[in-house]
Design an enzyme around this catalytic site. Sequence first.
Site, mmCIF file in Angstrom:
data_model
loop_
_atom_site.group_PDB
_atom_site.id
_atom_site.type_symbol
_atom_site.label_atom_id
_atom_site.label_comp_id
_atom_site.label_asym_id
_atom_site.label_seq_id
_atom_site.Cartn_x
_atom_site.Cartn_y
_atom_site.Cartn_z
ATOM 1 N N LYS A 37 0.847 -1.196 0.000
ATOM 2 C CA LYS A 37 0.000 0.000 0.000
ATOM 3 C C LYS A 37 0.879 1.241 0.000
ATOM 4 O O LYS A 37 1.570 1.522 0.969
ATOM 5 C CB LYS A 37 -0.910 0.037 1.230
ATOM 6 N N GLU A 41 10.403 0.637 10.165
ATOM 7 C CA GLU A 41 11.423 1.671 9.932
ATOM 8 C C GLU A 41 10.722 3.000 10.187
ATOM 9 O O GLU A 41 9.862 3.406 9.420
ATOM 10 C CB GLU A 41 11.951 1.549 8.500
ATOM 11 N N GLU A 82 10.497 15.118 15.649
ATOM 12 C CA GLU A 82 10.817 15.077 14.228
ATOM 13 C C GLU A 82 9.997 16.163 13.531
ATOM 14 O O GLU A 82 8.771 16.166 13.611
ATOM 15 C CB GLU A 82 10.430 13.693 13.697
HETATM 16 P P1 NAI Z 1 2.113 7.886 8.526
HETATM 17 O O1 NAI Z 1 2.952 7.034 9.372
HETATM 18 O O2 NAI Z 1 0.718 8.167 8.932
HETATM 19 O O3 NAI Z 1 2.017 7.255 7.054
HETATM 20 C C1 NAI Z 1 2.870 6.277 6.519
HETATM 21 C C2 NAI Z 1 2.028 5.192 5.849
HETATM 22 O O4 NAI Z 1 1.256 4.506 6.815
HETATM 23 C C3 NAI Z 1 1.050 5.688 4.832
HETATM 24 O O5 NAI Z 1 0.997 4.778 3.758
HETATM 25 C C4 NAI Z 1 -0.272 5.683 5.581
HETATM 26 O O6 NAI Z 1 -1.396 5.574 4.761
HETATM 27 C C5 NAI Z 1 -0.113 4.458 6.434
HETATM 28 N N1 NAI Z 1 -0.929 4.416 7.651
HETATM 29 C C6 NAI Z 1 -1.425 5.453 8.367
HETATM 30 N N2 NAI Z 1 -2.110 4.990 9.434
HETATM 31 C C7 NAI Z 1 -2.038 3.647 9.390
HETATM 32 C C8 NAI Z 1 -2.514 2.610 10.234
HETATM 33 N N3 NAI Z 1 -3.202 2.860 11.339
HETATM 34 N N4 NAI Z 1 -2.244 1.335 9.903
HETATM 35 C C9 NAI Z 1 -1.517 1.051 8.815
HETATM 36 N N5 NAI Z 1 -1.048 1.993 7.981
HETATM 37 C C10 NAI Z 1 -1.295 3.275 8.257
HETATM 38 O O7 NAI Z 1 2.879 9.235 8.274
HETATM 39 P P2 NAI Z 1 2.243 10.654 7.862
HETATM 40 O O8 NAI Z 1 0.997 10.949 8.628
HETATM 41 O O9 NAI Z 1 2.126 10.666 6.409
HETATM 42 O O10 NAI Z 1 3.373 11.648 8.359
HETATM 43 C C11 NAI Z 1 3.373 12.100 9.710
HETATM 44 C C12 NAI Z 1 4.763 12.192 10.244
HETATM 45 O O11 NAI Z 1 5.353 10.895 10.253
HETATM 46 C C13 NAI Z 1 5.731 13.022 9.420
HETATM 47 O O12 NAI Z 1 5.659 14.366 9.698
HETATM 48 C C14 NAI Z 1 7.033 12.429 9.849
HETATM 49 O O13 NAI Z 1 7.415 12.995 11.072
HETATM 50 C C15 NAI Z 1 6.721 10.970 10.029
HETATM 51 N N6 NAI Z 1 7.060 10.172 8.841
HETATM 52 C C16 NAI Z 1 8.186 9.427 8.865
HETATM 53 C C17 NAI Z 1 8.560 8.725 7.755
HETATM 54 C C18 NAI Z 1 9.782 7.906 7.727
HETATM 55 O O14 NAI Z 1 10.329 7.684 6.652
HETATM 56 N N7 NAI Z 1 10.263 7.401 8.828
HETATM 57 C C19 NAI Z 1 7.806 8.781 6.512
HETATM 58 C C20 NAI Z 1 6.579 9.529 6.611
HETATM 59 C C21 NAI Z 1 6.267 10.212 7.737
#
Ligand code: NAI
Length: 795
Positions: A192, A266, A398
Amino acid sequence: MSVTEKFLSMEYGPAPEDPREALVWLDRHARKLGHFIGGSFRPPTDGIYFDTFDPSTGERLAAVAQGSAADIDAAVKAARSALPEWQALTPHARARYLYALARQVQKHSRLLAVLETMDNGKPIRESRDLDIPLVARHFYHHAGWAQLLSQEFPGYVACGVVGQIIPWNFPLLMLAWKIAPALATGNTVVLKPAEFTPLTALAFAEICQEVGLPAGVVNIVTGDGSTGEALVKHPDVDKIAFTGSTEVGRAIRAATAQSHKKISLELGGKSPFIIFEDADLDSAVEGLVDGIWLNQGQVCCAGSRLLMQESVAETLLGKVRERMSTLRVGPPLDKAIDVGAIVARVQLERIQRLVEQGVAEGATCWQPPSLAMPSRGLFFPPTLLSNVHPTSTVAHQEIFGPVLAAMTFRTPREAVELANNTVYGLAASVWSESINVALHIAAQLKAGVVWVNSTNLFDAACGFGGYKESGFGREGGREGLYEYLEPAWFKSAPRSATKPTAIDQPPEQGMDAAAPLIDRTVKLYIGGKQARPDSGYSIEVRRADGRLLGEAPLGNRKDIRNAVEAARKADGWARTTAHNRAQVLYYIGENLSQRAEEIVGRLATVVGKEQAAAEVRQGIERVFSYAAWADKYDGAVHNPPFRSISLAMHEPVGTIGIICPANVPLLGFLSLLMPAIAMGNTVVAVPSETYPLIIGDLYQVFETSDLPGGVVNIVSGRSTELLKVLAEHDDVDAIWSFAGEASSAAAKSLSVGNLKQVFSDEGRAIDWFNIEQGEGRWFLHHATQVKNIWVPYGE
Ligand code: NAI
């Protein structure tokens, strides 16, 4: 302006990349894309779509399917039915598919780069020169692993159907990091993509069609968090691999705790960028540009905390400001642009909010005063926050934006303290012209990746992943493959203990049933000393026929706390040379041999003579095995395709809480304890609840074996209660739970707080007497975490 004037001013005119190919691609799909399931595109079951936008213009690019639980179910079914055929292929055949994917990615690199930039907002320079070439490299590298799989990973099999959830910051690259190792190891996939950036994943789906990848091997379901949640919860998924926020990582840990899904996470980071006074400051500043302004700082390993040695801080900040003033912010398809658009409005607002908070908490904010900012789209200027207090929000949280938080330090020790003062542990960058200083610091940093005099280097051959709340598991290289493999015997082991527990065995033949058994009272073993339990109570240890064997202390929360504190204090064990650790282990083996007869005698009263003799004999062998391993399970040197080496070091995980199996009191204990301490961890162990008296034999052995106090601590009691305290304790880094299904689930759900690594029997019966199951690399793998230290060479 004349050419000479232009040359002197070094002003750039726009040099836009041609978007036509990407626009044609979008139009070919009528700007409406379904899921990719079972080898073809199909509309979402409930007909719901959402729009994806170009963040630099606000223009709608396409409508994309919102995946429902029904769509996820269809994709998982497709992946499941594709599995037998995919696994029946020879490694060579699978390798050819991966190779074909790599070739095809290269052929379509321009389309993919432009599409990525349009959907994500990152400068085309980055998607063209970094993201897409690395995607191809990942598939090439893993084509090689697919080819070598059976030779290099004998005895290991694929997990099965893998659910993969990726973020929006490196959309196609994260897809490659997930899909390449999964396919190379014989898994099938449901992936996804992030809701902000689904397009390149769908373009990749077409590439899968082009190379004739068997239907169902790769499935792509688009959607938001709820789609991800449905994938995580699907009962027929064997493993979840996730990259994203720590918050969602926690939710995934909690949601999978009651299942047997293997997970790798990660997560976020707040990586230090440490500059010593003897560093080449100009190179360090260039590194910083990559470190924090690459991809607008939306990078999990971004060097977002600048730690400068005080003596050079002012000079350095001057150079940073000067360099920041030359950064160009603007339309990301322009090849001359350094800083593109922020992926979505919510992210932009989050960055703004955090910067305001940083200033409110005392930081000084600087942004290039004459910076030209685009009039539309989601942009944020490169920002420097100086005078940041180490306790302020922007030093810990972050930001995920182009914002650098700068602090100073005086001594190397202070630099390490500041650097490690975070819940995260993803990456770090160290700048010093002295290789001794740089490597000395690198060794002390709690981070999965350390770049010496460099930053943000990635390669398919080098593992990437975090310590602490940055998650667990690695992506890339040999270490990354283990995330998609399991020992074959373990995967097929029966779910519950089929053997009767030893304690239920009949009393030893020929024993006088009326005579009292050896009545012993033992103590806890904490910090190298025998200790009375805080509760003052003991538990009576009885045999199945009811006769009293002795009394063991009833440990409680306080005892576990004391034991964890003692284990923490003994962290010098991690720095002891492997040779010295081996010597101590050999000594333990020797002392165990000397007491063998008496231990067999006591153990026989519970498990029978035959098992007791086998436990002691094999226990001694196991200790010797791990004494042998102590200085042999070392790391590797990777050779990425540029002038750098990456030293993959095996480091201990830290303090491990071990819940021992009930029915093999001695051998089970030693099989878990020995790999942990051989690799430099310290341990708090809860011995077999049914026969905790084994402590008495063990501490006598440890006391006479030069094992430093605190390296091993043993607390007996009700293992469910003690497990809870260990799992919730923030100073415990991992839980090894080998006391059955319920404690395995409890270990996972209770350790969500600081995202401990959990290694458990998953409720499967392990035959500790079988060397294949009870000993070796599987345990050593869990006793270590890999730190990749990148060292550049050449002039
Ligand atoms: P997120 O962690 O919500 O999204 C990442 C992925 O997880 C997306 O594909 C999203 O649809 C999915 N997701 C969201 N909720 C989920 C759930 N309950 N179960 C399974 N999958 C789920 O990150 P978001 O909201 O886009 O960004 C928020 C913050 O997260 C950013 O500001 C940053 O600080 C951090 N982040 C860190 C990343 C990394 O590479 N370590 C990448 C993206 C965000």
